[in-house]
Design a protein around this motif. Structure first.
Motif, short mmCIF file in Angstrom:
data_model
loop_
_atom_site.label_atom_id
_atom_site.label_comp_id
_atom_site.label_asym_id
_atom_site.label_seq_id
_atom_site.Cartn_x
_atom_site.Cartn_y
_atom_site.Cartn_z
N PRO F 196 0.83 -1.22 0.00
CA PRO F 196 0.00 0.00 0.00
C PRO F 196 0.86 1.26 0.00
O PRO F 196 1.90 1.31 0.64
N VAL F 245 0.11 -0.59 8.90
CA VAL F 245 0.26 -1.66 7.92
C VAL F 245 1.52 -2.47 8.22
O VAL F 245 1.51 -3.70 8.22
N SER H 244 -4.50 -5.72 0.07
CA SER H 244 -3.05 -5.52 0.12
C SER H 244 -2.56 -5.49 1.57
O SER H 244 -1.50 -6.01 1.89
N VAL H 245 -3.35 -4.85 2.45
CA VAL H 245 -2.99 -4.85 3.87
C VAL H 245 -3.22 -6.24 4.46
O VAL H 245 -2.37 -6.77 5.19
N ASN H 246 -4.33 -6.82 4.13
CA ASN H 246 -4.73 -8.11 4.72
C ASN H 246 -3.72 -9.21 4.44
O ASN H 246 -3.50 -10.09 5.27
N ARG H 247 -3.11 -9.17 3.26
CA ARG H 247 -2.19 -10.26 2.92
C ARG H 247 -0.79 -10.05 3.50
O ARG H 247 0.09 -10.89 3.34
N THR H 248 -0.56 -8.88 4.12
CA THR H 248 0.76 -8.62 4.71
C THR H 248 1.10 -9.72 5.70
O THR H 248 0.26 -10.15 6.48
#
Lengths: 252, 252, 252, 252, 252, 252, 252, 252
Positions: F196, F245, H244-248
């Motif tokens: 992000p 994040v 995108s944040v969730n998959r970090t």
């Protein structure tokens, strides 16, 4: 001029106690006093049940002193001067005018005369920086005769602070909700109560707050029922309206 | 949840009539019903002394029918649907919902139940083209229980039309002032009366009226005391607030 | 160059009194004087029946002195300098220029030459804070030769103050209406009279007045016939136009 | 009511020819007729020396027919209906109203009555696309009684087209300058003449013209003296003002 | 990196004069020098045939001195610093940097190196107040190597001043047209010439000029062919582009 | 209050260790402390895993000192004060508060307590003038516990400066991209990476940048995936989100 | 009229071959033809080395046909009609006008006459949706005589697509860069080249792109040297300017 | 190109397996495919771990079919087409493309390939009318591989509906908050959680919501930490970022 008075005047003409010329003069004669730079509206009390309020911004000290003195001579009390700079306030006091000055709210009260405070107005504000505007609203409502409860720093990013005050909100007869930035406070409050909520956007913020535009638009677009809005930073206007609602009596 | 009810619930736990688990459930249990696409707020009546109002714009006929039916089942009456297109209204009627449709105001009233109309609300509008918005305000206030006087086509470019109605204005407990273009009507009215004036800018105009922006700004900047503003064309919101003021009773 | 003069010039060439080269030069020769930083337009009097007006904002004292001196040498009188800061005015006086300075209107008049004032122009303003702009309009019209009646502090929130002056309004040949905030004054006045009303929005206000935008839009959207608008705070422009209308004579 | 009439009325009361009650009624009696959806202002002729103009946009055919019929019954002639859609015009004609319809200007003239055209008004427009607005201005001025010269397609990107018309411009008593896009025409014209120039921005353009905003701002900021501005596309308003200037007579 | 250089580098690897590691380093090696707070772009000369220009606004004196010194060490000459406050200029001089400072244009030239001036650029401005922006454009073009003719105070409200200069305009290879207020100058000029006209709106004006918005919009909406626009008050940018056009040579 | 705690409390009531009255009090008792002008939210750590941040703008020194002192007493460490003017910082230090002040970022850190820095946040900025905002973001993320790489002066007009840093960008877990003027940096960066990108428009620029509006709109309209935007100049907000994040752990 | 011609004319008068009256007539005689609704500017070719271009939007088919026919009769070839709707194009063809219509660019070319294409203009566009505007620019430059290279879909979110075309960019004499949304393409391109870049914002986008405002502001605020901007969607204008630069020859 | 690959390529040149010419070609060779009207970016997967997304608005059916087919041939799966009109979807299906079309979200999924859904994303929306945008966000995140919980109709005017869902909010790894009108939902949610909140303003509303401006400004000015904003109605963008944040994953 109400019909009763008009009839009375015309009957005086009919009976000869008044000539037509005198009658015409009286009908034309406006209930105001002309100071040249301003026309004081002494009849406003009749129309609005409140004395004239002076908008202090952009008036010189001599103009302010002149206005207050003539209003006092005409019997006005509790004369409110809004947006009064501190140095102007000093000038008025130096000129012998009995004036109480509330610095944070930039509000002056000349020729104060105790008014009993009744009913229940709540003034809520979102952040510490909104305090001056909130105080202007609270003081205005108090001076006009409303009992005011202040709930400050109850912004929506920490809901429990607001929810803890729910009972004060529910018992209010009119609520002023003051907020800058995203201006969400009035919507949240209006969802909790039944009385009218007067929303005051403030110019607090930076960047895309554009001097209060963000809060103003948010409040105008409130999804909650019962929210109406006044101008940015117009604490005085909101306090006036809240008092106006608060003093409403049961219909006859 | 009010403190009395909370104490009652906790006392039931104390006395063993309720297990802590049941108590936790009840405390969590929200007073709304979930239809998937919407969550009906059956407790709003308690909070706002009025049933839920449905914002009709952008909702499908099945969604509208579903909402009205569940509200009716839960006991709601006088369900207002704002910004309801005529064809949607037809669908609701076809689905068997008892609905009165006011076309000019695009307002539907489902499950009407006569409400006594009391107090005194005035709805004034500047031009003939502002009529739909003014009607939305007037009908809303009437449905909620206010007695409404309509003063239409009293714009400021022909002052005598407005001044001839001064007595109705003075006797009002709350006034809705509807205007497009230069939006001057609320300022002029508020200068004549003591009660709150709810200003409704309309999108009537062309060119630099920019969809009601000119009237909106004029109303927010009113030099008269007592004017607060709702969103452009928001007749419903103004009618709600006017009724809310009108029903205010003398403080105990 | 009018056809008569052109023919005359060409005939001089025909007759040999002027060479073609001299003729080309004269045709090209512009009726202005070049000071480097400015080009004085000495022919404007012919085109506009009035001398050049100097826009004082952003000019240095030497530039201003140079301009006035060359115009005076060329025979100009009653040279108006608008938006002239007080310290610049002092510099001009120190430089020996005969200058009358009107501080509230920030207007300087150099090489004043009495002009008879005829006709009837009214300059009306809504509030005390609008006075500087109203004065700029009134002084401009007077300097150009109009007789001016000032009606100050006649804003629409106290209609009786305005209505009491109806006769002066009706007798005017041109009216300048100055207002900030909601800018409603021109609409109300134009509804009462038949002559052109030049509306001047002022930057007086705060919050959503956005430097005069609210008043400007209100005036552009006036529902009354006969209202045209000049730039925010442009008292000079309005005074010029009002005089321009006022001096109109019956068509031959 | 003028003072003479007022005195007359009061003297009738004095002499007993009128009771006070009748007098009060007459004083209250507004000089308008109430059709419910509109209040016709039959006295406007007295105030503005011109009949009421109907703003056609957003009115239904029955409303329009009703208005025109009652005005005709009351003696009005040359009733102008602006922004009249072609189908509405058809409805009026079908209803038996004698109506001339100017399609490009969307202007209807009902109950036409020849008016002598005097003086000299010029209507200039920058481009072919500005024609409808220019025609609205020209027709309005002609109907009200002005002699109009049309100078179309004289935009500033081809100066010689405008300069070739300099003599018509110089002889005008009032000029309407219509332009979209960069809106420069009024500035250039006002630099050439001494009479008032009424600038009309049009919504012609695309992209950053934003519906006429670019032309509007350019005209408000004109560096030339004598330019005032009306709303975007408001040809009617400009024609009215130009006529109002054109009919001005020498001061007595 | 151009293909020729790339091939050369790769051939050095092929021939063993360079290891792959060294090659990778060179390919990665950016043609700039990192000062921490700024990265000087020494290769810009190759890309743009001109040295780096420093945007002076908001940089501290040490930052400016550091930048200029490293650029000079790297061989730069005629280093332009735009929007350089006078006190910053003093600091640079005090630090021993050879600097010429043009105060009205707020432009500094460090390490000046005479450049022959060729071609023909015209910089025209509408009013005396636009001079600083016009000078920034003129000086920029001159420093870069263009011969510049200045035509100042040729605004459209006095057309003959502009028309008298028509020959200079027609002979220009590129024109910069600077104007505030209604921003009409570029349109009028572009109608007279065939070369590109770079329009510069200025923030000169008041009220509805909104910091140059009116001039910017007018220029973007120019009805004349050949007008492109740079940012408000961006004299530097316009001078750069005018020079860039002026130095164009016949295609091979 | 989480369900576990709620059940625990209710079980204490069930078992008689707590009276219902005490339970009601605890449930009502909000987890904040009321200083009158502010309500400190001591529970925020539980909700957001971070202490309260103080928005320094518009708060008096006594207010700031009071807030910090009560938070420290309640155990807070690493208290961030944003938009803290230098003189306010001096007052806090003079009052004995251990404070580190970062002048360019106007950020104060009170009661600093070393936090291990992990992960990988990149803060990139377009120009030297954007440095204060970029530093506010970088410091915020570092204080909260993120390892930060600074890439400054990598604006899009010299792409090779940015491309030379591609590896740092690719290895980042979250990127803050700071830019004023045309605000293109976030789009270009987001086209190169998968994590992000939090875009921060700055108010750097002049003319039509309108205080950051140009950069804000450009970022909101980014054609690249993965870009979200915070308020103009809101470096703190971006640093907070980037850290938020960065600290994300693999889902359980 | 150039000085040479003027002298020639005057010498004819001197020598008696022309009377002064005839000379005055010729000097007055405007080089345009009046069709009533439009004035064709036949001399534009002399001033701008290009025929008149017809702005098709808002013109009727008869108007368009009339214009083209008279221009053809006067010898014009390659008459460009911009913003020409497809049905209007059909009408022109039906009227016998030899017309090539480019649908995606909405551009008509009447009386085409092959022009040799020289030099090097690049038209680059960011996305597939910007194609119509890019094509309008490319076709315009080609018709006027420029050789055009099209680089489409090279937006900044995938930089390698643009960088792969670096050589075409470097060899261009003028570049048109077309982009909607965040409008970053011109900045990135201008950083790579030395020639002028004409930026065209497009209305492509949604939400906060506000009809191209976001791209327009980004381009005006470009941090790269050499970027100037035309109106939103104004492909024609950009093509014209690019050709105008491209045809520049070495100064004599 | 990463350093490892670069070194490898250069070593092939060193060893003679590759000529310098071939090396230069490969270095220049862009990883995209040129369809003329579009350049497909097949390497995006490497850069962003996700296939190219097609912005459907303004593309013709043949363009869309061409794009999808070439991407499928190149091995792409789960090709997302946003803002795809229903009739375009029909065309794609008719062309034999395996496409799932989500009508309310106007989102097409071509060549779907099941992706395991992990983590925890919450998509919350304020009103029933915001559903299409919320669905676009939810579907996007699901297609990319996130597990999504939908919380719809939880606007701030009925707080209990939101508070009843507090546990789902607290367990989320990323939250998308969708709201029109006053846009307050993200602020309230962000005050309750620790994870990033991506705010999506919608164009739902009327009057002064100005197409989503009110919600956009409110969200940008959020007083809560952790809120970043995407374009109005940009559900896709928010879903992408949330995923995108969730998959970090936990930092190594």
């Amino acid at each position: 001029m109400e019909t009763a008075n008009l009839l009375d005047l015309l009957r005086q003409i009919q009976s000869g106690r008044l000539t037509p010329e005198e009658g015409a003069l009286r009908l034309r004669q406006a209930p105001f006093e002309d100071l040249g730079y301003a026309k004081i509206d002494h009849h406003r009390w009749l129309r609005q049940s409140a004395g004239e309020v002076i908008f202090g911004l952009g008036k010189t000290s001599p103009q302010l002193i002149g206005l207050v003195e003539r209003m006092a001579v005409a019997g006005s009390r509790n004369i409110i001067i809004t947006r009064l700079p501190a140095d102007r306030a000093d000038d008025l006091v130096a000129a012998g005018i009995p004036l109480t000055y509330h610095e944070s709210a930039r509000l002056g009260l000349a020729w104060a005369d105790p008014v009993p405070q009744t009913g229940a107005v709540v003034v809520a504000s979102a952040g510490t920086s909104d305090l001056p505007v909130a105080e202007e609203a609270a003081l205005t409502a108090e001076i006009l005769g409303s009992q005011v409860t202040r709930l400050y720093d109850v912004g929506v990013a920490g809901l429990h602070r607001l929810l803890a005050q729910q009972e004060a909100l529910i018992q209010a007869r009119a609520i002023v909700a003051v907020a800058g930035m995203e201006g969400a406070l009035p919507s949240v409050i209006a969802g909790l109560v039944a009385c009218p909520v007067v929303a005051v956007p403030t110019s607090i913020g930076y960047g895309a707050s554009w001097g209060g535009l963000s809060a103003l638009l948010a409040m105008l677009n409130s999804c909650a029922n019962g929210v109406s809005v006044v101008n940015i930073d117009n604490g005085f206007g909101a306090g006036w309206i809240a008092h106006s609602v608060n003093r409403t009596e049961s219909p006859r």
